[in-house]
Design a protein around this motif. Structure first.
Motif, short mmCIF file in Angstrom:
data_model
loop_
_atom_site.label_atom_id
_atom_site.label_comp_id
_atom_site.label_asym_id
_atom_site.label_seq_id
_atom_site.Cartn_x
_atom_site.Cartn_y
_atom_site.Cartn_z
N GLN A 136 -1.60 9.89 16.75
CA GLN A 136 -1.10 8.54 16.55
C GLN A 136 -2.39 7.41 16.37
N VAL A 137 -1.86 6.22 15.64
CA VAL A 137 -2.79 5.53 15.16
C VAL A 137 -2.35 3.95 15.84
N PHE A 138 -3.20 3.31 16.36
CA PHE A 138 -2.76 1.90 16.92
C PHE A 138 -3.23 0.73 16.22
N VAL A 139 -2.55 -0.35 16.14
CA VAL A 139 -3.00 -1.72 15.79
C VAL A 139 -3.27 -1.97 14.27
N HIS A 140 -3.86 -0.97 13.64
CA HIS A 140 -3.93 -0.94 12.07
C HIS A 140 -4.65 0.22 11.53
N PRO A 141 -4.90 0.56 10.31
CA PRO A 141 -5.48 1.60 10.01
C PRO A 141 -6.84 1.85 10.36
N ARG A 142 -7.39 2.91 10.49
CA ARG A 142 -8.93 2.94 10.68
C ARG A 142 -9.64 2.83 9.44
N SER A 143 -10.53 1.99 9.37
CA SER A 143 -11.28 1.81 8.17
C SER A 143 -12.22 2.96 7.99
N PRO A 144 -12.33 3.40 6.78
CA PRO A 144 -13.38 4.47 6.53
C PRO A 144 -14.94 4.18 6.55
N TYR A 145 -15.06 2.59 6.69
CA TYR A 145 -16.33 1.99 6.89
C TYR A 145 -16.75 1.99 8.28
N VAL A 146 -16.10 2.25 9.23
CA VAL A 146 -16.27 1.97 10.65
C VAL A 146 -16.40 3.22 11.29
N ARG A 147 -17.68 3.58 12.25
CA ARG A 147 -18.05 4.67 12.83
C ARG A 147 -17.93 4.24 14.36
N VAL A 148 -17.43 5.19 14.99
CA VAL A 148 -17.39 4.91 16.57
C VAL A 148 -18.00 6.24 17.25
N ASP A 149 -19.07 6.17 17.92
CA ASP A 149 -19.49 7.23 18.68
C ASP A 149 -19.72 6.89 20.16
#
Length: 265
Positions: free
Chosen positions: A128-141
């Protein structure tokens, strides 16, 4: 603060408006138990520079669930569009769908963009994805660390840890997630606030801090059940850098300029 406004305050990689890219993931969305759309041919479209929206091929949508609003075609920034609602049984979502019949932008003709909140749930593959699509240009570590983190407000110690999990997210300040045993909950008051993030999931708790006679609302939060990629932060507590005094290995860190943060980072 919404994810959108937070990314305005801390801009990530800004993508040109109306930029279009193929989505390499299967995208589905449901309303009242019915699958409204199911596609492996979605497109990312940046209507704003900060994050994309999904545009879905018309052939991959349950057309019998679309209800024309009778307003006729409109010319917009992405071409000629028709507004539609969604109807599943007794559930109606007026104005939920923008159908792009013709577009000067390659790949957007005969696609549909849905208002995110009009659907009950969205999925990338089976997650499941929340709020809006995940950007391919955002990285989260989320990285474990032995750096000592100390958090104060108005000279009062709220938390201190030598085993934080540091979350590095493109466009946002580094967040420090701490074990609950390292947090002084005598100073914290639970609230009913809930926020969501496309990359981390939905929060399971917020706390305000009472320092003397002053209440600092929604100063800390946690995710008990984060997304799979952020499992290291499960059950840990983070504080807004913007609203506390943060010390890393004994050195005070300047507060980010966005002091009105309201959505968990």
């Amino acid at each position: 603060m919404s994810e959108y406004s937070e990314r305005q305050a801390f801009p990530a990689v800004n993508v040109q408006v109306n930029h279009v890219e193929p989505v390499p993931r299967r995208i589905r969305a449901v309303l009242a138990g019915e699958t409204v759309l199911d596609t492996t041919r979605a497109r990312y479209v940046w209507e704003v520079p900060y994050y994309p929206r999904y545009y879905i091929p018309l052939d991959d949508i349950r057309g019998d669930l679309l209800v024309a609003d009778g307003s006729g075609p409109q010319d917009g920034p992405r071409g000629r569009v028709h507004l539609h609602g969604l109807r599943v049984g007794d559930i109606e979502r007026p104005g939920a769908a923008t159908v792009v019949r013709e577009s000067p932008i390659a790949g957007l003709s005969a696609t549909v963009c849905f208002e995110w909140g009009a659907l009950d749930a969205w999925f990338e593959e089976d997650e499941q994805v929340f709020v809006h699509p995940r950007s391919p240009y955002v990285r989260v570590d989320a990285l474990r660390s032995t750096r000592r983190v100390r958090i104060e407000r108005d000279g009062v110690l709220l938390a201190e840890s030598s085993s934080p999990v540091m979350v590095f997210e493109t466009g946002l300040p580094t967040r420090y997630y701490l074990n609950r045993t390292d947090v002084d909950f005598r100073r914290l008051i639970p609230t009913d606030t809930v926020t969501a993030c496309p990359y981390k999931g939905t929060t399971s708790g917020y706390w305000s801090a009472r320092i003397g006679e002053r209440l600092h609302p929604d100063l800390a939060w946690c995710y008990d059940f984060p997304t799979a990629a952020l499992l290291p932060i499960a059950g840990l507590v983070a504080f807004y850098n913007e609203r506390v005094d943060l010390f890393i290995d004994g050195h005070q860190v300047d507060r980010p300029r966005n002091r009105a943060a309201r959505a968990a980072g």
